[in-house]
Design an enzyme around this catalytic site. Structure first.
Site, mmCIF file in Angstrom:
data_model
loop_
_atom_site.group_PDB
_atom_site.id
_atom_site.type_symbol
_atom_site.label_atom_id
_atom_site.label_comp_id
_atom_site.label_asym_id
_atom_site.label_seq_id
_atom_site.Cartn_x
_atom_site.Cartn_y
_atom_site.Cartn_z
ATOM 1 C CE1 TYR A 138 -3.644 2.558 0.701
ATOM 2 C CE2 TYR A 138 -2.335 3.229 2.596
ATOM 3 C CZ TYR A 138 -3.383 3.440 1.738
ATOM 4 O OH TYR A 138 -4.180 4.559 1.889
ATOM 5 C CG ASN A 167 -3.380 5.835 12.558
ATOM 6 O OD1 ASN A 167 -3.617 4.741 12.083
ATOM 7 N ND2 ASN A 167 -2.174 6.164 13.022
ATOM 8 N N PRO A 329 -47.796 24.160 42.270
ATOM 9 C CG PRO A 329 -49.700 24.414 40.939
ATOM 10 C CD PRO A 329 -48.680 23.406 41.370
ATOM 11 N N GLY A 330 -47.852 26.965 44.464
ATOM 12 C CA GLY A 330 -47.845 27.427 45.840
ATOM 13 C C GLY A 330 -46.776 26.823 46.724
ATOM 14 C CB VAL A 331 -44.602 23.859 46.344
ATOM 15 C CG1 VAL A 331 -43.315 23.270 46.916
ATOM 16 C CG2 VAL A 331 -45.758 22.886 46.497
#
Length: 419
Positions: A138, A167, A329-331
């Site tokens: 190659y 690579n 809600p409201g917590v």
């Protein structure tokens, strides 16, 4: 400018073509070639001077293209990226025909048209024919292609850019082919077996986006020149070769360790350190591109009670963690303080009152916030704090960031009402 890319359906070709078309279509800027860059430069500027400064067409040549298409594109191209090549043939003789042979055909076509546009060649470190590559078929085919291109430049006066890539890794790279990183990413992401023969082996690694940025720099005449001594790169203003200046080194063991940490993120929520420009950052992006559909989305553990819920989202080893808090809600939630820990509360939906009071003081700081105008509020060390949902009907959604991971053995959290 018309650009011919051979090997357009390969790993590098797909990434390069995608970005070239992003620039052509005005989706990417700051490269100097797209309509967005020309518009930003303003009328009368050098960038507006001619159509040759704008990418008009990207010709994508691959195995399914015709000889007629190659001939026509070689006549029209203003720049050629030759990425075509053979990596894993059935017969080693195909290396020379696939790499050297096609390069010869390409250059002959350009000669026939009298087209002396710049040409880039994708070569490999194996072309050095040194060390472990000394007997590489190659490598010999790649070296023959390099010599052919360099001679073509001498004969025709065309600008030739020969790159020896190390690579490569990044999205769309084929696993179990010629990239260990792609193979490891695919195996770990898909729970497949794999083998690391020697974890201590070190690789030089080039990320695909860095490679593509260098290719686009070639179009501007800003390539990085060098010469090679074996695998050594020696930057040189007028060197015969070219190189990508940003690469990384990592052992196979280090790569696998990082990939395993990325895989564990879904269960630990911990994102490993990924500094800008780092190998880890690029590897993480690469790994994610191999995830199967079943892993793309995953459930998070939610702690819920009558007040609402609290869910940890993301944790980091050095920069704290993100969570989402939902208040009914409201917590009122909170009513505690920390010695060292501090937080950001960011309301993204609903209306809230955030209160803080320094320990030992009666003065209360009040911050009314809502998702309509998003603000970040510091929860100060040494201040007890709360968050109150002001709505009677809608939940309150708050993103919270803490500067450290929660440690149940040392929570640094002390109950005390604000008022």
């Amino acid at each position: 400018m018309k650009i011919l890319v051979t090997g357009a359906k390969g790993f590098v070709g797909r990434n390069l073509c995608a970005q070239l078309k992003n620039i052509r279509d005005g989706k990417a800027r700051n490269y100097g070639f797209g309509p967005a860059d020309q518009a930003a430069a303003g009328a009368g500027s050098p960038a507006q001077a001619g159509r040759d400064k704008c990418i008009e067409e990207v010709f994508e040549y691959d195995l399914d293209s015709t000889a007629d298409e190659l001939d026509r594109w070689c006549g029209e191209a203003d720049f050629v990226f030759n990425l075509a090549g053979v990596n894993r043939p059935k017969d080693v003789k195909e290396f020379m025909s696939g790499n050297f042979g096609f390069a010869s055909t390409l250059l002959e076509k350009l000669k026939e048209h009298g087209n002396t546009c710049p040409v880039m060649l994708s070569s490999s470190q194996q072309a050095s024919l040194t060390g472990r590559f000394g007997d590489s078929e190659y490598g010999r085919s790649k070296k023959a292609g390099e010599d052919l291109f360099l001679k073509y430049g001498d004969d025709t006066g065309a600008k030739v850019l020969v790159y020896r890539f190390p690579n490569l890794f990044g999205k769309w790279c084929r696993p179990n082919y010629n990239s260990a990183v792609a193979t490891f990413c695919n195996a770990i992401a898909n729970d497949l077996p794999f083998t690391v023969n020697d974890p201590s082996v070190e690789l030089e690694l080039l990320y695909i986006d860095d490679l593509v940025d260098e290719m686009i720099a070639c179009l501007r005449g800003e390539e990085h020149r060098c010469d090679f001594d074996g695998l050594g790169v020696f930057p040189m203003k007028n060197g015969p070769y070219c190189y990508v200046p940003t690469t990384h080194r990592a052992t196979l063991g280090e790569i696998v360790d990082l990939l395993n940490a990325f895989e564990e993120q879904r269960s630990t929520l911990i994102v490993p350190e990924i500094p800008a420009g780092s190998f880890a950052k690029k590897l993480y992006s690469t790994f994610l591109s191999y995830l199967p559909e079943r892993k793309v989305a995953f459930a998070l553990k939610t702690n819920a009670d009558a007040r609402g819920s609290f869910t940890e989202l993301v944790k980091t080893l050095g920069n704290g963690q993100f969570s989402v808090n939902i208040s009914n809600p409201g917590v009122t939630k909170g009513q505690h303080w920390h010695n060292t820990k501090w937080e950001f509360f960011i309301v993204v939906s609903g209306r809230a009152l955030i209160q803080e009071r320094r320990i030992g003081s009666d003065e209360v700081l009040n911050f009314e916030v809502s998702g309509a105008e998003i603000k970040a509020v510091h929860m100060l060390p040494g201040y007890t704090h709360n968050i109150i949902n002001l709505s009677d009907t809608e939940p309150l959604v708050t993103l919270m960031w803490a500067n450290e991971l929660f440690d149940p053995g040392r929570p640094d959290t002390y109950f005390e009402p604000v008022e």
